[in-house]
Write a protein that holds these residues in place. Structure first.
Motif, PDB file in Angstrom:
ATOM      1  N   GLU A   1       0.814  -1.214   0.000  1.00 53.62           N
ATOM      2  CA  GLU A   1       0.000   0.000   0.000  1.00 53.62           C
ATOM      3  C   GLU A   1       0.853   1.272   0.000  1.00 53.62           C
ATOM      4  O   GLU A   1       0.315   2.379   0.063  1.00 53.62           O
ATOM      5  N   GLY A   2       2.175   1.113  -0.066  1.00 57.20           N
ATOM      6  CA  GLY A   2       3.060   2.266  -0.089  1.00 57.20           C
ATOM      7  C   GLY A   2       3.238   2.940   1.262  1.00 57.20           C
ATOM      8  O   GLY A   2       3.646   4.106   1.325  1.00 57.20           O
ATOM      9  N   LYS A   3       2.977   2.234   2.346  1.00 60.49           N
ATOM     10  CA  LYS A   3       3.062   2.811   3.687  1.00 60.49           C
ATOM     11  C   LYS A   3       4.355   2.327   4.361  1.00 60.49           C
ATOM     12  O   LYS A   3       4.334   1.535   5.297  1.00 60.49           O
ATOM     13  N   GLN A   4       5.484   2.839   3.869  1.00 64.44           N
ATOM     14  CA  GLN A   4       6.773   2.375   4.374  1.00 64.44           C
ATOM     15  C   GLN A   4       6.973   2.677   5.855  1.00 64.44           C
ATOM     16  O   GLN A   4       7.517   1.855   6.596  1.00 64.44           O
ATOM     17  N   GLU A   5       6.555   3.845   6.301  1.00 66.10           N
ATOM     18  CA  GLU A   5       6.805   4.224   7.689  1.00 66.10           C
ATOM     19  C   GLU A   5       5.994   3.369   8.655  1.00 66.10           C
ATOM     20  O   GLU A   5       6.487   2.966   9.706  1.00 66.10           O
ATOM     21  N   ASP A   6       4.742   3.085   8.311  1.00 62.66           N
ATOM     22  CA  ASP A   6       3.946   2.199   9.157  1.00 62.66           C
ATOM     23  C   ASP A   6       4.555   0.793   9.178  1.00 62.66           C
ATOM     24  O   ASP A   6       4.536   0.111  10.212  1.00 62.66           O
ATOM     25  N   ALA A   7       5.104   0.380   8.035  1.00 65.23           N
ATOM     26  CA  ALA A   7       5.753  -0.935   7.970  1.00 65.23           C
ATOM     27  C   ALA A   7       6.987  -0.964   8.854  1.00 65.23           C
ATOM     28  O   ALA A   7       7.249  -1.956   9.549  1.00 65.23           O
ATOM     29  N   LEU A   8       7.764   0.122   8.862  1.00 67.43           N
ATOM     30  CA  LEU A   8       8.954   0.159   9.707  1.00 67.43           C
ATOM     31  C   LEU A   8       8.567   0.128  11.187  1.00 67.43           C
ATOM     32  O   LEU A   8       9.228  -0.535  12.006  1.00 67.43           O
ATOM     33  N   LYS A   9       7.494   0.814  11.536  1.00 64.27           N
ATOM     34  CA  LYS A   9       7.030   0.789  12.930  1.00 64.27           C
ATOM     35  C   LYS A   9       6.651  -0.631  13.352  1.00 64.27           C
ATOM     36  O   LYS A   9       6.921  -1.038  14.493  1.00 64.27           O
ATOM     37  N   ALA A  10       6.041  -1.380  12.442  1.00 63.90           N
ATOM     38  CA  ALA A  10       5.702  -2.772  12.753  1.00 63.90           C
ATOM     39  C   ALA A  10       6.963  -3.605  12.954  1.00 63.90           C
ATOM     40  O   ALA A  10       7.011  -4.487  13.824  1.00 63.90           O
ATOM     41  N   GLY A  11       8.000  -3.318  12.161  1.00 62.58           N
ATOM     42  CA  GLY A  11       9.266  -4.018  12.345  1.00 62.58           C
ATOM     43  C   GLY A  11       9.912  -3.702  13.679  1.00 62.58           C
ATOM     44  O   GLY A  11      10.515  -4.574  14.318  1.00 62.58           O
ATOM     45  N   LEU A  12       9.776  -2.461  14.123  1.00 60.50           N
ATOM     46  CA  LEU A  12      10.303  -2.081  15.437  1.00 60.50           C
ATOM     47  C   LEU A  12       9.595  -2.848  16.554  1.00 60.50           C
ATOM     48  O   LEU A  12      10.216  -3.206  17.558  1.00 60.50           O
TER      49      LEU A  12
ATOM     50  N   ILE B   1      11.978   7.143   4.214  1.00 64.65           N
ATOM     51  CA  ILE B   1      11.676   6.990   5.638  1.00 64.65           C
ATOM     52  C   ILE B   1      12.156   8.261   6.337  1.00 64.65           C
ATOM     53  O   ILE B   1      13.223   8.800   6.010  1.00 64.65           O
ATOM     54  N   SER B   2      11.397   8.741   7.310  1.00 62.76           N
ATOM     55  CA  SER B   2      11.775   9.969   8.004  1.00 62.76           C
ATOM     56  C   SER B   2      13.054   9.771   8.818  1.00 62.76           C
ATOM     57  O   SER B   2      13.380   8.661   9.232  1.00 62.76           O
ATOM     58  N   LYS B   3      13.770  10.883   9.053  1.00 57.29           N
ATOM     59  CA  LYS B   3      14.997  10.821   9.844  1.00 57.29           C
ATOM     60  C   LYS B   3      14.720  10.304  11.252  1.00 57.29           C
ATOM     61  O   LYS B   3      15.525   9.561  11.815  1.00 57.29           O
ATOM     62  N   GLN B   4      13.606  10.710  11.827  1.00 53.84           N
ATOM     63  CA  GLN B   4      13.301  10.302  13.182  1.00 53.84           C
ATOM     64  C   GLN B   4      13.110   8.794  13.280  1.00 53.84           C
ATOM     65  O   GLN B   4      13.622   8.151  14.199  1.00 53.84           O
ATOM     66  N   LEU B   5      12.389   8.213  12.320  1.00 54.39           N
ATOM     67  CA  LEU B   5      12.181   6.767  12.355  1.00 54.39           C
ATOM     68  C   LEU B   5      13.483   6.012  12.107  1.00 54.39           C
ATOM     69  O   LEU B   5      13.730   4.960  12.708  1.00 54.39           O
ATOM     70  N   ARG B   6      14.311   6.546  11.220  1.00 55.65           N
ATOM     71  CA  ARG B   6      15.614   5.905  10.987  1.00 55.65           C
ATOM     72  C   ARG B   6      16.447   5.932  12.269  1.00 55.65           C
ATOM     73  O   ARG B   6      17.134   4.956  12.598  1.00 55.65           O
TER      74      ARG B   6
ATOM     75  N   ALA C   1      19.550   6.044   3.801  1.00 53.69           N
ATOM     76  CA  ALA C   1      19.355   7.431   4.250  1.00 53.69           C
ATOM     77  C   ALA C   1      20.207   8.380   3.410  1.00 53.69           C
ATOM     78  O   ALA C   1      19.747   9.453   3.005  1.00 53.69           O
ATOM     79  N   TYR C   2      21.431   7.994   3.132  1.00 54.70           N
ATOM     80  CA  TYR C   2      22.317   8.822   2.296  1.00 54.70           C
ATOM     81  C   TYR C   2      21.721   8.997   0.903  1.00 54.70           C
ATOM     82  O   TYR C   2      21.692  10.119   0.368  1.00 54.70           O
ATOM     83  N   ALA C   3      21.257   7.906   0.324  1.00 55.81           N
ATOM     84  CA  ALA C   3      20.674   7.986  -1.024  1.00 55.81           C
ATOM     85  C   ALA C   3      19.428   8.860  -1.026  1.00 55.81           C
ATOM     86  O   ALA C   3      19.188   9.631  -1.977  1.00 55.81           O
ATOM     87  N   GLN C   4      18.629   8.756   0.020  1.00 58.37           N
ATOM     88  CA  GLN C   4      17.403   9.555   0.107  1.00 58.37           C
ATOM     89  C   GLN C   4      17.722  11.042   0.222  1.00 58.37           C
ATOM     90  O   GLN C   4      17.055  11.883  -0.386  1.00 58.37           O
ATOM     91  N   GLU C   5      18.763  11.372   0.985  1.00 58.21           N
ATOM     92  CA  GLU C   5      19.106  12.782   1.211  1.00 58.21           C
ATOM     93  C   GLU C   5      19.887  13.402   0.059  1.00 58.21           C
ATOM     94  O   GLU C   5      19.798  14.605  -0.185  1.00 58.21           O
TER      95      GLU C   5
END
Length: 358
Positions: A158-169, A210-215, A339-343
């Motif tokens: 669904e394109g919800k990467q940040e929610d997916a990362l939170k589930a991984g945490l 992914i946001s800096k804070q989540l990373r 993160a480097y590639a994203q920035e």
């Protein structure tokens, strides 16, 4: 008979001294001593997970049926082996099953956020029931991770990467809680759950921004899992369980009590030789594990046989632990590189010296 009594007394003295030394160092010496101190239920992740047990058990059943008895489920593993994501039809089927448990994601997150974890094992039982207690909930601890892995697949589709990362945490935090379970069998479960988290989070980090804070949260959580002494703590609880188990192995040989005590002495001595080795870096220790002497000084044949049976399992656990550590460290690198590639809008390049330049 006199010789038997004298020999038993002598070995008993040696055993008492070893147990006294361990207790003086604050180390557990029996299965009962592994019982955790109680904490308030609202702060106990194990209490939260116990409340979720009916839902998790129902999901586990659906999970097995889907994989083993449906065409969509059968083909998912084949696609995963090829590194391919699930098809839209497969995602729809997974989403349908997850919809039966709408409260689980939030409930698992709350459990993972708890301050502590106390094992639900009954530490008052004696062997052979002790092993049943150790195994009683082991497999069930994989179920939350399996549920969250499926949720991650759906969220990525669904394109919800940040929610997916939170589930991984959440999976990683639950794995840290599982460290509260004693003995090697439960340590292996905790390692398996960590690997499941790493596998899913690798896909998440490569899927999109992914946001800096989540990373930062991910890197901080992964740092908590980078603990070279973890395997040593697990093996100390394994030692306590083994010493307790040794007490009931010679129940029929009451006329030779030195056999039981001798095995306990040899078990303690074996772990004393093992612990300094198993906590060393892998490049120093992997060739030494099987060299740890298993020569028994008392019940020679029985002790040596038991320790020879134990050593391959410890070797495998040692390798799995170091493989797990390497995987999680690689995930931290992936987090930094993406993160480097994203920035910067481009992939990071190795220094010229590494590429072979001047």
């Amino acid at each position: 008979m006199i010789a038997n009594v004298v020999y038993s007394w002598r070995i008993g003295q040696q055993l008492d001294q070893r147990l006294t030394n361990l207790r003086a160092a604050g180390e557990p010496t029996s299965f009962a001593e592994l019982a955790p101190k109680p904490i308030p239920p609202e702060q106990d992740a194990a209490v939260h997970l116990q409340r979720l047990a009916p839902q998790l058990k129902a999901f586990a059943k659906e999970h097995v049926v889907f994989f083993d008895k449906t065409p969509k489920g059968n083909s998912i593993r084949e696609r995963e082996d090829r590194g391919e994501p699930p098809t839209p039809e497969q995602i729809a089927a997974i989403r349908e099953i997850l919809s039966h448990y709408p409260d689980l994601p939030q409930a698992l997150d709350e459990a993972s956020q708890c301050e502590g974890y106390t094992s639900r094992i009954d530490f008052t039982v004696a062997d052979p029931k002790m092993m049943n207690e150790l195994m009683s909930t082991a497999n069930g601890r994989r179920t939350p991770a399996r549920f969250l892995r499926w949720r991650i697949k759906v969220l990525l589709a669904e394109g919800k990467q940040e929610d997916a990362l939170k589930a991984g945490l959440v999976i990683l935090r639950l794995a840290r809680h599982y460290d509260g379970e004693p003995a090697l069998v439960n340590g292996l479960i905790a390692m398996a759950v960590r690997y499941m988290a790493a596998d899913s989070l690798n896909l998440v980090l490569r899927a999109g921004p992914i946001s800096k804070q989540l990373r930062k949260e991910l890197d901080q959580e992964l740092a908590l899992h980078d603990d070279p002494q973890w395997i040593g703590r697990v093996m100390k609880t394994e030692r306590a369980a083994n010493v307790s188990a040794s007490k009931s192995m010679f129940g029929q040989a009451w006329w030779m009590p030195w056999m039981e005590k001798g095995l306990q002495v040899d078990m303690i001595d074996y772990h004393e030789r093992l612990l300094p080795v198993i906590t060393q870096p892998w490049h120093e220790s992997h060739k030494q594990i099987h060299r740890v002497s298993t020569n028994a000084s008392h019940s020679t044949f029985i002790s040596r046989t038991m320790l020879e049976l134990l050593t391959p399992a410890i070797q495998a656990a040692h390798d799995a632990f170091n493989r797990n550590t390497a995987t999680l460290r690689c995930l931290r690198i992936v987090n930094a590189l993406t993160a480097y590639a994203q920035e910067n809008g481009q992939e990071a390049e190795a220094p010229a010296s590494v590429r072979g330049g001047s």
